[in-house]
Design a protein around this motif. Structure first.
Motif, PDB file in Angstrom:
ATOM      1  N   ARG A   1     -37.016 -20.661  -1.079  1.00 27.35           N
ATOM      2  CA  ARG A   1     -38.251 -21.429  -0.432  1.00 27.35           C
ATOM      3  C   ARG A   1     -37.983 -22.974  -0.477  1.00 27.35           C
ATOM      4  N   GLY A   2     -36.750 -23.446  -0.932  1.00 30.73           N
ATOM      5  CA  GLY A   2     -36.333 -24.838  -0.689  1.00 30.73           C
ATOM      6  C   GLY A   2     -36.602 -25.616  -1.769  1.00 30.73           C
ATOM      7  N   ILE A   3     -37.175 -24.898  -3.084  1.00 32.74           N
ATOM      8  CA  ILE A   3     -37.384 -26.128  -4.295  1.00 32.74           C
ATOM      9  C   ILE A   3     -36.373 -25.787  -5.214  1.00 32.74           C
ATOM     10  N   LEU A   4     -35.622 -26.750  -5.558  1.00 32.76           N
ATOM     11  CA  LEU A   4     -34.675 -26.741  -6.385  1.00 32.76           C
ATOM     12  C   LEU A   4     -35.213 -27.073  -8.075  1.00 32.76           C
ATOM     13  N   CYS A   5     -34.752 -26.489  -8.767  1.00 30.43           N
ATOM     14  CA  CYS A   5     -35.418 -26.846 -10.286  1.00 30.43           C
ATOM     15  C   CYS A   5     -34.488 -26.112 -11.327  1.00 30.43           C
TER      16      CYS A   5
ATOM     17  N   THR B   1     -44.923 -27.864  -2.309  1.00 28.10           N
ATOM     18  CA  THR B   1     -44.592 -27.095  -3.407  1.00 28.10           C
ATOM     19  C   THR B   1     -45.840 -26.307  -3.811  1.00 28.10           C
ATOM     20  N   ALA B   2     -46.956 -27.081  -3.929  1.00 30.49           N
ATOM     21  CA  ALA B   2     -48.129 -26.469  -4.572  1.00 30.49           C
ATOM     22  C   ALA B   2     -48.613 -25.108  -3.913  1.00 30.49           C
ATOM     23  N   ASP B   3     -48.355 -25.084  -2.417  1.00 31.96           N
ATOM     24  CA  ASP B   3     -48.635 -23.946  -1.720  1.00 31.96           C
ATOM     25  C   ASP B   3     -47.820 -23.056  -2.111  1.00 31.96           C
ATOM     26  N   ILE B   4     -46.531 -23.147  -2.235  1.00 29.41           N
ATOM     27  CA  ILE B   4     -45.605 -22.297  -2.532  1.00 29.41           C
ATOM     28  C   ILE B   4     -45.730 -21.868  -3.911  1.00 29.41           C
ATOM     29  N   LEU B   5     -46.145 -22.648  -4.778  1.00 27.05           N
ATOM     30  CA  LEU B   5     -46.143 -21.904  -6.371  1.00 27.05           C
ATOM     31  C   LEU B   5     -47.500 -21.225  -6.296  1.00 27.05           C
ATOM     32  N   LYS B   6     -48.580 -21.303  -5.538  1.00 29.00           N
ATOM     33  CA  LYS B   6     -49.666 -20.434  -5.566  1.00 29.00           C
ATOM     34  C   LYS B   6     -49.422 -19.249  -5.054  1.00 29.00           C
TER      35      LYS B   6
END
Ligand SMILES: *Cc1c(COP(=O)(O)O)cnc(C)c1O
Length: 341
Positions: free
Chosen positions: A304-308, A332-337
């Protein structure tokens, strides 16, 4: 897809204003002592932290390792927390460069107290290595960005002084700590013998760290930097980016801290996270619930495009910074939820 890069605050790219500062930098050969931008940066940071002198180096690893070499003799012992960057992430440099041993403490979230340190200072005895240096880290990277206040540091300073130990600060993220605690940079100068400040972390400069100390110490440090291969020529292009960062990117760190708090809050309400370390600055450390795989969660985020990155078998780290906008935090908050339906 736009990537949201939460791996580290080192990934920032120079802003247009910073690039302009780089392009118009006054430069010269700094090994000859002729680069005006490097001198300006060193003086500016020394004045800010009420220290006598500064030395611009290519990395925070180099500033830390030079400081340790300045403050120890072979066979001495360095006291630090077991999570300390100088011990864990600098390639065994304390042994290699300084021929010193390390005494590791176990502070909660990497935060040490004078009582903890006092127990580990060796008495004079031919069996024992000579305890000569204490290293603190502020903020503590492995402690999830936990901060010391100057009030916490004062008794450690008193103890070190009374027992004849030097005190060095690994201040890779010292400006995050200053913004979070409201402490003044100027007051740090009377507590530490050496301070390392990174320009390439939250401040958003491309390269560089500055070591601060007494005139005498920095003179010695300059020689060691040369031996380490860290004498740079027209380094003013890099120093100009650092000066720009100090002028424009300090106050905005509070925004990174607010963003990190938002992410921490969202994570604590998801079913795949078993715990979030209290968020004090720009780092969010969280543990993945035992019924989920850490690699699996990271891979779903990547899709989903988030790198960590993972920082332990069950721990993931997010770091907020200059190149993560308010809009990206919302995304990011939406994706995490909604990550696990
Ligand atoms: C990043 C960092 C450093 C320095 O790292 P370099 O990559 O060598 O500049 C030192 N201490 C801490 C706590 C850090 O996070």
């Amino acid at each position: 897809m736009v990537k949201i890069d939460l791996r580290s605050d080192t990934v920032t790219k120079p802003t247009t204003g910073m690039l302009e500062a780089i392009m118009t930098a006054r430069i010269g050969d700094d090994v000859f002592g002729e680069d005006e931008s490097v001198s300006e940066l060193e003086h500016k940071l020394a004045a800010l932290f009420n220290m006598e002198a500064g030395l611009f180096c290519p990395s925070g690893t180099m500033t830390n390792q030079i400081a340790i070499k300045c403050f120890t003799q072979p066979m001495d012992e360095v006291i630090c927390d077991q999570t300390a960057h100088v011990y864990r992430y600098e390639g065994g440099g304390i042994a290699y460069h300084s021929l010193a041993s390390v005494r590791l403490l176990n502070g909660p979230r990497g935060i040490l107290t004078a009582e903890m340190i006092e127990r580990e200072i060796n008495e004079e005895n031919i069996h024992y290595p000579n305890s000569s240096l204490v290293v603190l880290e502020n903020t503590v990277n492995k402690g999830g960005g936990a901060c010391y206040t100057l009030k916490d540091i004062e008794p450690i300073h008193q103890l070190s002084k009374a027992r004849g130990l030097k005190l060095h600060l690994d201040g890779a993220r010292i400006f995050n700590a200053l913004v979070a605690t409201g402490d003044q940079a100027y007051d740090y100068g009377s507590y530490f013998d050496g301070i390392s400040v990174c320009l390439s972390k939250g401040l958003g400069a491309p390269v560089g760290s500055v070591l601060l100390g007494s005139k005498e110490m920095i003179q010695k440090a300059k020689k060691i930097r040369k031996v380490f291969g860290g004498g740079m020529r027209q380094a003013g292009f890099l120093a100009a980016a650092g000066i720009y960062a100090l002028d424009h990117h300090v106050n905005r760190l509070s925004l990174d801290h607010a963003h990190a708090k938002v992410l921490g809050g969202v994570l604590s309400k998801t079913k795949y996270v078993s715990g979030v370390m209290p968020v004090e600055t720009n780092i969010v450390l969280f543990d993945i619930h035992e019924s989920f795989s850490t690699a699996g969660i990271i891979s779903e985020l990547n899709k989903r495009g988030i790198l960590c990155n993972a920082t332990g078998p069950k721990t993931i780290r997010f770091v907020t910074h200059l190149d993560v906008s308010a809009e990206m935090i919302e995304q990011t908050a939406d994706i995490l939820k909604n990550l696990i339906p």
